[in-house]
Each structure stands twice: as C-alpha cells, then as structure tokens.
Enzyme design. Structure first.
Site, PDB file in Angstrom:
ATOM      1  N   LEU A 150      -2.156  -2.446   0.081  1.00  0.00           N
ATOM      2  CA  LEU A 150      -1.646  -3.427   1.055  1.00  0.00           C
ATOM      3  C   LEU A 150      -2.440  -4.731   1.132  1.00  0.00           C
ATOM      4  CD1 LEU A 150      -0.378  -1.343   4.131  1.00  0.00           C
ATOM      5  CD2 LEU A 150       0.954  -2.510   2.371  1.00  0.00           C
ATOM      6  N   ASP A 151      -3.556  -4.829   0.439  1.00  0.00           N
ATOM      7  CA  ASP A 151      -4.283  -6.106   0.442  1.00  0.00           C
ATOM      8  C   ASP A 151      -4.954  -6.324  -0.903  1.00  0.00           C
ATOM      9  OD1 ASP A 151      -5.096  -8.511   1.537  1.00  0.00           O
ATOM     10  OD2 ASP A 151      -6.885  -7.678   2.494  1.00  0.00           O
ATOM     11  N   LEU A 152      -4.175  -6.108  -1.962  1.00  0.00           N
ATOM     12  CA  LEU A 152      -4.705  -6.283  -3.315  1.00  0.00           C
ATOM     13  C   LEU A 152      -4.818  -7.774  -3.621  1.00  0.00           C
ATOM     14  CD1 LEU A 152      -5.523  -4.465  -5.737  1.00  0.00           C
ATOM     15  CD2 LEU A 152      -3.245  -4.896  -6.663  1.00  0.00           C
TER      16      LEU A 152
END
Length: 208
Positions: free
Chosen positions: A50-52
C-alpha cells in the site's frame, strides 16, 4: 544500506552517462518484482504493501533491493475491500484508490509500474501523464538509452539491452493501466520483464 530514492539523485537525467548503468537498473527492477511477488504470492499470509515507493526500498552494498516500511500494509487478504481513507503516497497511488477507496493487490502493481518508469527514465511520467502515446514514450526513452549505451566503454550488445529496456517499459505501462483489471499479477509481470511471457500492448496505458 541506502534508499533507492538516493540512487535516483545520481541518475536524475537518464541521458547522462554517469550514475547507475542499465544492467544495475534492470537488476533493481527485477529484485523489487521478486520482493513484491514474495509479499503477494509466496507468503502464508499475503501482504498488500500500500505504500510502495523508492523511499521504502533499501539497497544493500550489492544494490540488491529490500522492500521496507509496512506501516500501511494489509495482512492476509488480497480480495477487494473498500476504505474511506486515502492511504499511500501521491504519484504512486492508483486511481481506484485516489477516487474510489478500492484496495486490492493491484495497487502495489500500479506503484511498481511507476517505480519502473522512474528507474528507467529518471522521472515518474508515463503516457497518461506526459501527453504522449505509448509508442512515442517508448521510442523517446529508447533513443535516450541508445545514446547512453553507445557512449559506454566496453558495452556489450546494444540491441539486446534495448530489447530488455523495451520489455521493462511495456511491462511498466501495463502496470500503470488505469483499469486495474488489466494489470496482471506480479509473477506475470516478472515473466514479461524477463522475456518469458509475451506482452499484450493492448493492455498498456494510452492517452484517451
């Protein structure tokens, strides 16, 4: 170790011969793909990151990437879920999360596509943002890399490297398709990058 984003400062302009060479960049792209594959498909409890983004990817002394910072991750569920909160980092967030709050593993695929573009070109632009067609985007990126590779002392096969670069760009374009149903799973993306899976350019991202 240092962050992948630090490496980008060294290669902000892809048409400059200094900085990371193509082979190193390809290995980083492939390594991130393997890491994401482990999260999505090889864990007993699948993880959606979700926060690559580059700031959440560490490179060791051999420039092997390690995905970090799982503060926003979802554990053990890859089915579609909805949220009213907007999580992630703007520029790496897929449109279905920005505008609809839909969470699936395809969010990480989109982010991976943006990272691929950034590693290859030095910026996050792609056809849907840059106002160019996919063909124009690919040809411009390839021409810049041809210039770099031709100036590189002791460089091997220009055509082989350009073919590899083109595969990575095409895979990245598929990853950033605004239609999440057209983004393949990460294992398929890895095979596209490696050349063992054919790439259907119709699933790529085009300017409307």
């Amino acid at each position: 170790m240092y962050h992948l984003s630090n490496a980008f400062h060294l290669v902000a302009n892809v048409d400059e011969s200094s900085g990371l060479n193509w082979s190193t960049r390809y290995n980083i792209i492939e390594g991130i793909g393997y890491g994401l594959c482990h999260l999505h498909e090889q864990n007993d409890k699948p993880i959606i990151h979700l926060d690559l983004k580059p700031a959440n990817i560490l490179l060791d002394d051999n420039l092997v990437p390690k995905i970090t910072d799982f503060g926003l991750s979802r554990l053990g569920q890859l089915q579609t879920i909805c949220t009213s909160s907007c999580v992630g980092t703007f520029g790496y967030m897929a449109p279905e999360l920005l505008y609809g709050g839909t969470i699936t593993s395809k969010l990480d695929i989109f982010s991976f596509g943006v990272i691929i573009m950034e590693i290859i070109t030095g910026h996050r632009d792609y056809p849907g943002l840059a106002g160019t067609s996919s063909d124009e985007f690919i040809e411009l990126s390839l021409q810049k890399w041809r210039n770099v590779l031709q100036r590189s002392p002791g460089h091997g096969s220009l055509e082989m490297d350009c073919a590899q670069i083109k595969r990575c760009i095409n895979a990245g374009l598929i990853c950033v398709n605004p239609d999440r149903t057209k983004r393949p799973p990460i294992a398929e993306i890895i095979r596209m990058i490696q050349g063992s899976e054919s790439i259907d350019c119709e699933t790529g991202n085009e300017v409307p």
